[in-house]
Design a protein around this motif. Structure first.
Motif, PDB file in Angstrom:
ATOM      1  N   LYS A  93      -5.053  21.268  -6.573  1.00 57.00           N
ATOM      2  CA  LYS A  93      -3.893  21.091  -7.426  1.00 57.00           C
ATOM      3  C   LYS A  93      -3.234  20.190  -6.743  1.00 57.00           C
ATOM      4  CE  LYS A  93      -2.673  25.118  -8.935  1.00 57.00           C
ATOM      5  NZ  LYS A  93      -4.371  25.990 -10.053  1.00 57.00           N
ATOM      6  N   LEU A  94      -2.562  18.671  -7.860  1.00 59.94           N
ATOM      7  CA  LEU A  94      -2.407  18.111  -6.879  1.00 59.94           C
ATOM      8  C   LEU A  94      -0.655  18.072  -6.175  1.00 59.94           C
ATOM      9  CD1 LEU A  94      -1.630  14.652  -6.956  1.00 59.94           C
ATOM     10  CD2 LEU A  94      -0.262  14.748  -8.439  1.00 59.94           C
ATOM     11  N   PRO A  95      -0.810  17.968  -4.632  1.00 62.12           N
ATOM     12  CA  PRO A  95       0.438  18.609  -4.334  1.00 62.12           C
ATOM     13  C   PRO A  95       1.825  17.922  -5.230  1.00 62.12           C
ATOM     14  CG  PRO A  95      -1.040  17.571  -2.724  1.00 62.12           C
ATOM     15  CD  PRO A  95      -2.294  17.836  -4.442  1.00 62.12           C
ATOM     16  N   ALA A  96       2.966  18.485  -4.893  1.00 60.97           N
ATOM     17  CA  ALA A  96       4.255  17.921  -4.836  1.00 60.97           C
ATOM     18  C   ALA A  96       4.662  17.185  -3.907  1.00 60.97           C
ATOM     19  CB  ALA A  96       5.696  18.707  -5.837  1.00 60.97           C
ATOM     20  N   LEU A  97       5.229  15.847  -3.880  1.00 63.00           N
ATOM     21  CA  LEU A  97       5.222  15.140  -3.075  1.00 63.00           C
ATOM     22  C   LEU A  97       7.120  15.797  -2.373  1.00 63.00           C
ATOM     23  CD1 LEU A  97       5.663  11.083  -3.892  1.00 63.00           C
ATOM     24  CD2 LEU A  97       4.212  12.403  -2.522  1.00 63.00           C
ATOM     25  N   GLY A  98       6.886  15.094  -1.370  1.00 60.89           N
ATOM     26  CA  GLY A  98       7.995  16.305  -1.037  1.00 60.89           C
ATOM     27  C   GLY A  98       9.542  14.903  -1.369  1.00 60.89           C
ATOM     28  N   PHE A  99       9.516  13.911  -1.695  1.00 63.94           N
ATOM     29  CA  PHE A  99      10.881  13.090  -2.039  1.00 63.94           C
ATOM     30  C   PHE A  99       9.957  12.435  -2.549  1.00 63.94           C
ATOM     31  CE2 PHE A  99       7.575  12.069   1.151  1.00 63.94           C
ATOM     32  CZ  PHE A  99       6.440  10.728   1.131  1.00 63.94           C
ATOM     33  N   ALA A 100      11.484  11.279  -3.302  1.00 64.37           N
ATOM     34  CA  ALA A 100      11.271  11.170  -4.224  1.00 64.37           C
ATOM     35  C   ALA A 100      10.191   9.847  -4.681  1.00 64.37           C
ATOM     36  CB  ALA A 100      12.395  10.502  -4.820  1.00 64.37           C
ATOM     37  N   PHE A 101       9.939   9.379  -5.895  1.00 63.08           N
ATOM     38  CA  PHE A 101       9.289   7.773  -5.602  1.00 63.08           C
ATOM     39  C   PHE A 101       9.681   6.598  -4.685  1.00 63.08           C
ATOM     40  CE2 PHE A 101       6.978  10.105  -9.432  1.00 63.08           C
ATOM     41  CZ  PHE A 101       6.507  10.529  -8.911  1.00 63.08           C
ATOM     42  N   ASP A 102      11.373   6.796  -5.117  1.00 64.05           N
ATOM     43  CA  ASP A 102      11.704   5.548  -4.083  1.00 64.05           C
ATOM     44  C   ASP A 102      12.130   5.575  -3.073  1.00 64.05           C
ATOM     45  OD1 ASP A 102      14.255   7.086  -5.323  1.00 64.05           O
ATOM     46  OD2 ASP A 102      14.958   5.445  -6.251  1.00 64.05           O
ATOM     47  N   ALA A 103      11.980   6.484  -2.082  1.00 60.96           N
ATOM     48  CA  ALA A 103      12.629   7.454  -1.445  1.00 60.96           C
ATOM     49  C   ALA A 103      11.662   6.670  -0.143  1.00 60.96           C
ATOM     50  CB  ALA A 103      12.241   8.810  -0.919  1.00 60.96           C
ATOM     51  N   LEU A 104      10.778   6.070  -0.051  1.00 59.56           N
ATOM     52  CA  LEU A 104      10.034   5.174   0.658  1.00 59.56           C
ATOM     53  C   LEU A 104      10.246   3.764   0.832  1.00 59.56           C
ATOM     54  CD1 LEU A 104       6.961   7.008   1.104  1.00 59.56           C
ATOM     55  CD2 LEU A 104       8.789   7.681   2.405  1.00 59.56           C
ATOM     56  N   PRO A 150      12.530   0.187   1.371  1.00 57.37           N
ATOM     57  CA  PRO A 150      11.799  -0.936   0.727  1.00 57.37           C
ATOM     58  C   PRO A 150      10.136  -0.774   1.352  1.00 57.37           C
ATOM     59  CG  PRO A 150      13.114  -1.639   2.449  1.00 57.37           C
ATOM     60  CD  PRO A 150      13.494  -0.574   2.184  1.00 57.37           C
ATOM     61  N   ALA A 151       9.882   0.047   1.807  1.00 57.54           N
ATOM     62  CA  ALA A 151       8.566   0.014   2.897  1.00 57.54           C
ATOM     63  C   ALA A 151       7.432   0.166   1.810  1.00 57.54           C
ATOM     64  CB  ALA A 151       8.645   0.747   4.210  1.00 57.54           C
ATOM     65  N   ILE A 152       7.787   1.263   1.059  1.00 59.89           N
ATOM     66  CA  ILE A 152       6.725   1.317   0.363  1.00 59.89           C
ATOM     67  C   ILE A 152       7.728   1.399  -1.072  1.00 59.89           C
ATOM     68  CG2 ILE A 152       4.491   2.686  -1.373  1.00 59.89           C
ATOM     69  CD1 ILE A 152       4.144   3.958   1.930  1.00 59.89           C
ATOM     70  N   ASP A 153       6.956   0.305  -2.342  1.00 58.09           N
ATOM     71  CA  ASP A 153       7.661   0.768  -3.861  1.00 58.09           C
ATOM     72  C   ASP A 153       8.270   1.987  -4.994  1.00 58.09           C
ATOM     73  OD1 ASP A 153       5.511  -1.157  -4.248  1.00 58.09           O
ATOM     74  OD2 ASP A 153       5.875  -0.921  -5.871  1.00 58.09           O
ATOM     75  N   ALA A 154       8.388   2.026  -5.381  1.00 60.13           N
ATOM     76  CA  ALA A 154       8.137   3.558  -6.778  1.00 60.13           C
ATOM     77  C   ALA A 154       7.568   3.333  -7.133  1.00 60.13           C
ATOM     78  CB  ALA A 154      10.140   3.346  -7.270  1.00 60.13           C
ATOM     79  N   ALA A 155       7.262   2.216  -7.818  1.00 61.96           N
ATOM     80  CA  ALA A 155       5.926   2.012  -8.865  1.00 61.96           C
ATOM     81  C   ALA A 155       4.525   2.016  -8.091  1.00 61.96           C
ATOM     82  CB  ALA A 155       5.547   0.655  -8.983  1.00 61.96           C
ATOM     83  N   THR A 156       4.295   2.005  -6.782  1.00 59.75           N
ATOM     84  CA  THR A 156       2.915   1.636  -6.146  1.00 59.75           C
ATOM     85  C   THR A 156       3.490   3.229  -5.878  1.00 59.75           C
ATOM     86  OG1 THR A 156       3.343   0.045  -5.033  1.00 59.75           O
ATOM     87  CG2 THR A 156       1.959   1.769  -3.885  1.00 59.75           C
ATOM     88  N   GLU A 192       4.412   5.936  -7.680  1.00 57.55           N
ATOM     89  CA  GLU A 192       4.343   6.309  -8.874  1.00 57.55           C
ATOM     90  C   GLU A 192       2.641   6.341  -9.518  1.00 57.55           C
ATOM     91  OE1 GLU A 192       7.296   6.329 -11.661  1.00 57.55           O
ATOM     92  OE2 GLU A 192       6.687   7.210 -13.251  1.00 57.55           O
ATOM     93  N   ILE A 193       2.453   5.332  -8.869  1.00 60.34           N
ATOM     94  CA  ILE A 193       0.998   5.086 -10.402  1.00 60.34           C
ATOM     95  C   ILE A 193       0.142   5.700  -9.041  1.00 60.34           C
ATOM     96  CG2 ILE A 193      -0.762   3.519 -10.112  1.00 60.34           C
ATOM     97  CD1 ILE A 193       1.305   1.503 -11.124  1.00 60.34           C
ATOM     98  N   HIS A 194       0.447   5.653  -7.480  1.00 66.19           N
ATOM     99  CA  HIS A 194      -0.811   5.977  -6.337  1.00 66.19           C
ATOM    100  C   HIS A 194      -0.875   7.459  -6.192  1.00 66.19           C
ATOM    101  CE1 HIS A 194      -2.464   5.409  -1.599  1.00 66.19           C
ATOM    102  NE2 HIS A 194      -3.428   5.888  -2.389  1.00 66.19           N
ATOM    103  N   HIS A 195       0.431   8.152  -6.682  1.00 68.42           N
ATOM    104  CA  HIS A 195       0.345  10.083  -6.315  1.00 68.42           C
ATOM    105  C   HIS A 195      -0.408  10.884  -7.659  1.00 68.42           C
ATOM    106  CE1 HIS A 195       2.507  14.028  -7.542  1.00 68.42           C
ATOM    107  NE2 HIS A 195       2.276  13.813  -6.032  1.00 68.42           N
ATOM    108  N   GLY A 196       0.341   9.839  -8.983  1.00 62.39           N
ATOM    109  CA  GLY A 196      -0.074  10.089 -10.292  1.00 62.39           C
ATOM    110  C   GLY A 196      -0.680  10.085 -11.237  1.00 62.39           C
ATOM    111  N   GLU A 198      -6.650  -1.418  -1.599  1.00 61.53           N
ATOM    112  CA  GLU A 198      -5.426  -2.186  -1.918  1.00 61.53           C
ATOM    113  C   GLU A 198      -4.448  -1.627  -3.272  1.00 61.53           C
ATOM    114  OE1 GLU A 198      -7.258  -5.595  -3.846  1.00 61.53           O
ATOM    115  OE2 GLU A 198      -7.680  -6.572  -2.121  1.00 61.53           O
ATOM    116  N   HIS A 199      -4.894  -0.632  -4.143  1.00 65.24           N
ATOM    117  CA  HIS A 199      -3.559   0.759  -4.838  1.00 65.24           C
ATOM    118  C   HIS A 199      -2.678   0.674  -3.700  1.00 65.24           C
ATOM    119  CE1 HIS A 199      -6.591   4.069  -4.036  1.00 65.24           C
ATOM    120  NE2 HIS A 199      -5.706   3.847  -3.750  1.00 65.24           N
TER     121      HIS A 199
END
Ligand code: MN
Length: 249
Positions: A45-56, A58-64, A66-70, A210-211
């Motif tokens: 199963k896909l594990p849930a992230l322990g934090f929100a997509f935008d929580a990282l 500006p180091a790693i942006d929310a869109a990256t 969300e796409i990377h995980h989802g 690159e993704h």
């Protein structure tokens, strides 16, 4: 999620609970016969992230994120389940066990099993805001085996920057119980004894596909690597180190 809950979640994941699949056809007396695992359509199963997509950010942006995980990670899980669905094999069926024995020719398991394992580790070893530096046993072993935290950070960044094309940089515990920095192509990892040269148990993994960075950093992989290092969850890396050493000892 508060810090305590977060640590509890990552602690459980660090102990490998997330990756233990549903066990089918368990023998009535596991002492006398080897366990058999039957895989179903949703074993992994896909594990849930322990934090929100935008929580990282500006180091790693929310869109990256969300796409990377989802999309990317979810795709590896889906294809891994599809490849194994309906098959049975002896052994505990844990992903780590499958990867330790995967043949270089078994592209479906190598790429998608590796993809699921690698990304599960990747989400665990990051946290919002990061942490200053490794502490305790982890810091001591980094000094003993890799010449100190600075030398390690340099070697790890270099492993990521020089990995040609897609792949991963790793900090791992090797067969002698020593820390080692290495890198692997594609979705390979140091658990795959039949596929990679340097083997061991990874405790920190950095995705350099690159993704993992292109939306925000385009071709500037080094800028992403620097950003990744600023969000490393050293407590989670330490927990993985302790878990690994307790098996080696
Ligand atoms: Mn990835």
């Amino acid at each position: 999620m508060d810090k305590r809950t977060f640590l509890k979640v990552t602690g459980a994941a660090g102990a490998g609970l997330v990756l233990t699949p549903w066990m089918g056809c368990a023998p009535s007396n596991p002492q006398s016969s080897p366990a058999t695992t039957t895989f179903g359509p949703e074993t992994f199963k896909l594990p849930a992230l322990g934090f929100a997509f935008d929580a990282l950010a500006p180091a790693i942006d929310a869109a990256t994120m969300e796409i990377h995980h989802g999309k990317h990670h979810a795709g590896y899980v889906r294809k891994l389940n599809a490849a194994l669905d309906g098959t049975s094999m002896s052994g505990d069926g844990r992903l780590e066990s499958l990867l330790a024995e995967v043949s270089p020719d078994n592209a479906a398991l190598r790429n998608n099993g590796g993809g699921h394992y690698n990304h599960t580790l990747y989400w665990e070893v990051m946290r919002p805001g990061g942490q200053e530096a490794p502490e305790g046993d982890l810091a001591e072993l980094i000094t003993r085996d890799l010449g100190g935290v600075e030398a390690f950070a340099e070697a790890f960044a270099k492993a990521g920057a020089t990995q040609f094309g897609s792949g991963w940089a790793w900090l791992m515990v090797n067969g002698e119980g020593k820390l080692e920095v290495t890198s692997t192509p594609n979705q390979d990892n140091p658990l795959m004894t039949q596929c990679v040269e340097r083997t061991g148990t990874p405790i920190l993994g950095m995705d350099v596909w690159e993704h993992a960075y292109y939306l925000n950093y385009q071709n500037r992989r080094k800028a992403y690597i620097e950003a990744f290092m600023s969000v490393v969850n050293w407590e989670a890396v330490s927990a993985r180190l302790e878990g690994t050493l307790s098996q080696v000892r």
